[in-house]
Scaffold this motif. Sequence first.
Motif, mmCIF file in Angstrom:
data_model
loop_
_atom_site.group_PDB
_atom_site.id
_atom_site.type_symbol
_atom_site.label_atom_id
_atom_site.label_comp_id
_atom_site.label_asym_id
_atom_site.label_seq_id
_atom_site.Cartn_x
_atom_site.Cartn_y
_atom_site.Cartn_z
ATOM 1 N N GLN A 171 0.819 -1.210 0.000
ATOM 2 C CA GLN A 171 0.000 0.000 0.000
ATOM 3 C C GLN A 171 0.854 1.262 0.000
ATOM 4 O OE1 GLN A 171 -2.645 -0.543 3.339
ATOM 5 N NE2 GLN A 171 -3.601 -2.363 2.421
ATOM 6 N N ASP A 172 2.137 1.106 0.275
ATOM 7 C CA ASP A 172 3.089 2.218 0.231
ATOM 8 C C ASP A 172 3.621 2.312 -1.200
ATOM 9 O OD1 ASP A 172 5.346 3.922 0.404
ATOM 10 O OD2 ASP A 172 5.665 3.360 2.502
ATOM 11 N N LYS A 173 3.337 3.426 -1.845
ATOM 12 C CA LYS A 173 3.738 3.584 -3.243
ATOM 13 C C LYS A 173 5.248 3.533 -3.411
ATOM 14 C CE LYS A 173 2.559 6.507 -7.235
ATOM 15 N NZ LYS A 173 1.863 7.744 -7.645
ATOM 16 N N ARG A 174 5.995 3.970 -2.387
ATOM 17 C CA ARG A 174 7.446 3.903 -2.478
ATOM 18 C C ARG A 174 7.921 2.462 -2.583
ATOM 19 N NH1 ARG A 174 8.642 7.246 2.885
ATOM 20 N NH2 ARG A 174 6.984 5.784 3.494
ATOM 21 N N VAL A 175 7.242 1.574 -1.870
ATOM 22 C CA VAL A 175 7.602 0.156 -1.944
ATOM 23 C C VAL A 175 7.317 -0.375 -3.341
ATOM 24 C CG1 VAL A 175 7.061 -2.150 -1.070
ATOM 25 C CG2 VAL A 175 7.259 -0.226 0.520
ATOM 26 N N ARG A 176 6.165 -0.026 -3.897
ATOM 27 C CA ARG A 176 5.828 -0.500 -5.237
ATOM 28 C C ARG A 176 6.827 0.017 -6.267
ATOM 29 N NH1 ARG A 176 0.654 1.414 -3.595
ATOM 30 N NH2 ARG A 176 0.457 2.860 -5.366
ATOM 31 N N GLU A 177 7.196 1.276 -6.147
ATOM 32 C CA GLU A 177 8.157 1.846 -7.085
ATOM 33 C C GLU A 177 9.517 1.178 -6.949
ATOM 34 O OE1 GLU A 177 7.847 5.955 -6.037
ATOM 35 O OE2 GLU A 177 6.386 6.381 -7.631
ATOM 36 N N ALA A 178 9.886 0.846 -5.731
ATOM 37 C CA ALA A 178 11.170 0.171 -5.512
ATOM 38 C C ALA A 178 11.157 -1.224 -6.126
ATOM 39 C CB ALA A 178 11.465 0.090 -4.013
ATOM 40 N N LEU A 179 10.086 -1.978 -5.875
ATOM 41 C CA LEU A 179 10.012 -3.334 -6.415
ATOM 42 C C LEU A 179 9.975 -3.313 -7.936
ATOM 43 C CD1 LEU A 179 7.439 -4.976 -3.946
ATOM 44 C CD2 LEU A 179 9.939 -4.894 -3.783
ATOM 45 N N ALA A 180 9.334 -2.304 -8.497
ATOM 46 C CA ALA A 180 9.243 -2.215 -9.956
ATOM 47 C C ALA A 180 10.612 -2.108 -10.601
ATOM 48 C CB ALA A 180 8.382 -1.012 -10.349
ATOM 49 N N LEU A 181 11.534 -1.452 -9.931
ATOM 50 C CA LEU A 181 12.866 -1.242 -10.491
ATOM 51 C C LEU A 181 13.654 -2.538 -10.626
ATOM 52 C CD1 LEU A 181 13.738 2.083 -8.648
ATOM 53 C CD2 LEU A 181 13.404 1.791 -11.116
ATOM 54 N N ALA A 182 13.143 -3.613 -10.045
ATOM 55 C CA ALA A 182 13.798 -4.918 -10.203
ATOM 56 C C ALA A 182 13.496 -5.527 -11.569
ATOM 57 C CB ALA A 182 13.349 -5.874 -9.097
ATOM 58 N N TYR A 183 12.497 -5.002 -12.273
ATOM 59 C CA TYR A 183 12.179 -5.523 -13.606
ATOM 60 C C TYR A 183 13.055 -4.824 -14.630
ATOM 61 C CZ TYR A 183 9.589 -6.395 -17.930
ATOM 62 O OH TYR A 183 9.233 -6.747 -19.213
ATOM 63 N N ASN A 184 13.883 -5.594 -15.303
ATOM 64 C CA ASN A 184 14.770 -5.062 -16.329
ATOM 65 C C ASN A 184 14.234 -5.490 -17.692
ATOM 66 O OD1 ASN A 184 16.856 -4.528 -18.168
ATOM 67 N ND2 ASN A 184 18.451 -4.839 -16.623
ATOM 68 N N PHE A 185 13.375 -4.642 -18.262
ATOM 69 C CA PHE A 185 12.788 -4.984 -19.554
ATOM 70 C C PHE A 185 13.860 -5.118 -20.629
ATOM 71 C CE2 PHE A 185 11.784 -3.170 -23.712
ATOM 72 C CZ PHE A 185 10.940 -4.155 -24.192
ATOM 73 N N GLU A 186 14.783 -4.163 -20.662
ATOM 74 C CA GLU A 186 15.773 -4.151 -21.737
ATOM 75 C C GLU A 186 16.610 -5.429 -21.752
ATOM 76 O OE1 GLU A 186 14.346 -0.082 -21.205
ATOM 77 O OE2 GLU A 186 15.004 -1.639 -19.822
ATOM 78 N N TRP A 187 17.025 -5.897 -20.560
ATOM 79 C CA TRP A 187 17.837 -7.124 -20.508
ATOM 80 C C TRP A 187 17.004 -8.348 -20.859
ATOM 81 C CZ3 TRP A 187 17.644 -11.698 -17.806
ATOM 82 C CH2 TRP A 187 18.770 -12.514 -17.914
ATOM 83 N N THR A 188 15.799 -8.463 -20.284
ATOM 84 C CA THR A 188 14.985 -9.639 -20.578
ATOM 85 C C THR A 188 14.585 -9.669 -22.045
ATOM 86 O OG1 THR A 188 12.973 -8.465 -19.880
ATOM 87 C CG2 THR A 188 14.069 -9.815 -18.232
ATOM 88 N N ASN A 189 14.299 -8.501 -22.629
ATOM 89 C CA ASN A 189 13.910 -8.458 -24.027
ATOM 90 C C ASN A 189 15.046 -8.929 -24.927
ATOM 91 O OD1 ASN A 189 12.128 -7.827 -26.214
ATOM 92 N ND2 ASN A 189 13.245 -5.924 -26.547
ATOM 93 N N GLU A 190 16.268 -8.451 -24.660
ATOM 94 C CA GLU A 190 17.405 -8.834 -25.501
ATOM 95 C C GLU A 190 17.903 -10.238 -25.207
ATOM 96 O OE1 GLU A 190 18.551 -7.191 -28.054
ATOM 97 O OE2 GLU A 190 17.144 -5.534 -27.719
ATOM 98 N N SER A 191 17.924 -10.622 -23.941
ATOM 99 C CA SER A 191 18.540 -11.896 -23.553
ATOM 100 C C SER A 191 17.573 -13.066 -23.578
ATOM 101 C CB SER A 191 19.142 -11.769 -22.144
ATOM 102 O OG SER A 191 20.101 -10.737 -22.097
ATOM 103 N N LEU A 192 16.302 -12.814 -23.285
ATOM 104 C CA LEU A 192 15.328 -13.901 -23.188
ATOM 105 C C LEU A 192 14.283 -13.869 -24.296
ATOM 106 C CD1 LEU A 192 14.612 -13.717 -19.331
ATOM 107 C CD2 LEU A 192 16.260 -15.199 -20.510
ATOM 108 N N GLN A 193 14.055 -12.708 -24.898
ATOM 109 C CA GLN A 193 12.938 -12.558 -25.833
ATOM 110 C C GLN A 193 13.372 -12.089 -27.219
ATOM 111 O OE1 GLN A 193 10.932 -9.994 -22.840
ATOM 112 N NE2 GLN A 193 9.200 -11.397 -23.034
ATOM 113 N N TYR A 194 14.655 -12.192 -27.513
ATOM 114 C CA TYR A 194 15.195 -11.965 -28.850
ATOM 115 C C TYR A 194 14.923 -10.564 -29.382
ATOM 116 C CZ TYR A 194 16.139 -16.886 -28.591
ATOM 117 O OH TYR A 194 16.629 -18.096 -28.179
#
Length: 641
Positions: A352-375
């Motif tokens: 419920q704390d938006k700061r926590v949600r924003e922090a957890l979101a930063l663990a998602y690395n779209f650029e790396w997963t897209n290039e390394s896992l999703q071609y």
Amino acid sequence: MQPKSPRSRSATAARTVNWRSAALALGVLTSLVLAQKLPAQDGGEVTRSHGYNFFGELKYPADYQHFDYVNPDAPKGGEIALAAQGTFDSLNPYTRKGRAAALSSSMYESLMDENAPADEYGSMYCLLCESIEYDEGKTYVIFNMRQDAKFSDGTPVTAHDVVFTHNLFLEQGLPSYAIAVKKRITGAEALDDHTVRFDFADDISRRSLIDQVGSTPVFSKKWYEETGARLDEPRLETSPGSGPYMIEDFEVNRRIVYKRNPDYWGKDLPVNAGRHNFDRIRIEYFADETAAFEAFKAGEYTFREEGNSKLWATSYDFPAAQRGQVVREEIPDGSPPANSGFVFNLAREPLQDKRVREALALAYNFEWTNESLQYGLFRHRSSFIQDTPLQAEGTPTPEEVAFMEALPVDVPEEVMSGEARMAHESSPERQNDRRNLRQAMRLLDEAGWTVGDDGLRRNADGEVLSIEIPVNSAGAAVLEAVIGSFVQNLQLMGVDARMEKVDPSQYTNRRRDRDYDIIFDSYRVFLGVGTGLRQVFGSGEAEFSLFNPAGLASPLIDGIIDAALATTTQAEQDTSLKVLDRALRYEFFMVPAYYKADHWVAYWDVYGHPEEIAPYDLGYLDYWWYDAEKGEQMRASGALR
């Protein structure tokens, strides 16, 4: 209710052309006002029409012969075979328990066709009805039904079936649906055997009233009363439908086959011209994606809409594909992409704390997963109506500001004057972007979740910050890898994070019960304003709505939806949707994930489709067809049985 890298300019251009060529609820092209205006007894006007659009504009005239995107001379016949993953234990698509078989709702029709047209947004045309009538204030609607409409058992479809179905959904349907409908629809009455009237509540928005009652499937009152079946319970018996298909055969957890109803009453209607072209639709069930793909290669089923970037990029080099017996196509998709991502369960106190949600979101690395896992085949979504003229861009326009200033709720300054929130960027060079992780850990520290001697984050009460993400064991391996990399980065931040693989039935139940901290899920897309927005994003049903997996309950969002429902012009509606998109991104209840701009389809070369695919529906079960000559050649070669 899935890749050239990044998306090519040609694909983007094709998507733009789709938007510009369709007569939509975006004010892109001028439509003709085709409804007939008649005087009412109270001195007002009554509209009588063959279709409905809230703004009164329809693309197709009353004497239309077929939709523009179909081939009206498409041959009838043959079979299309598809794959499904997991299991099913019910042929009742509306059950609140168990798992319904794929396409089990397709046997039922509604007064107006909610599945067409696929080149016009916000309009519906008569199916079980032949015309509708409504007053100037949209306080009621009358449907004049087709007297030749029949269920598959030969019994007529009547106004009494319509009223019965309406009440059945209120009594035994989803609670969120029943609550919303009861507030808006005050009466349903069969005026005679083929005329039904719905009355609407006063002092509410006129949106989604006629649409709602016009798109509700119609069941056989006689069958339900004779069998005593319930709408909310699983069963392996089906009520007769009035649609073009009926169940031919099934084997629980293995397959289900639908066949064309040879006596389908509506086959010659203009709304159906060039559609429903297959004699049989067969769905084969598989335990997982690997088994399903191997079966496709062997010709056990014949059509596949691909969602796995690894398979699309690397695995379509099998012999049948090399010989040209399997066709691959990338077809532009004119609809907004699915609003998929990591959804936070807002009932969990730490989230419920938006700061926590924003922090957890930063663990998602779209650029790396897209290039390394999703071609490198995907793009990162930011908007809830991505790649459309309705998505919020930059700072609010003067029209958006005026809309927000008139709201009866406080609008945060960040929304009123700030830039629209965009998805965060990460380094593609390594899975854990150190800059983002450092920022995330600062946010967690500020929120009171500090690292202990064991490396785990705890609050002042000593509670560990734990995050569990359930994953469907029958799902794609690539998605599991994406979620796994997200979990690993959360662990680097000191979060007690774990991914739990569960079987499909358990996954369905956990999703329904919101038994998760975070889940990879989707929110419905929208291109127009309707009261369905309240079910998806509103506070009223937030605690239990299956369409709101985060449980979002925001006075700001409620106020925007209410004001959007009061808009009366296309321009006002478009402005309201831009503001809604801007505010949903501000609330930040999900981490937006990846999307693709095109449909990826692969199929054994026995099918045909129009040269131009409709922008809002790929339509392989709707307006594609079986090519008998190609099918005979394929069988003669031994490629297919």
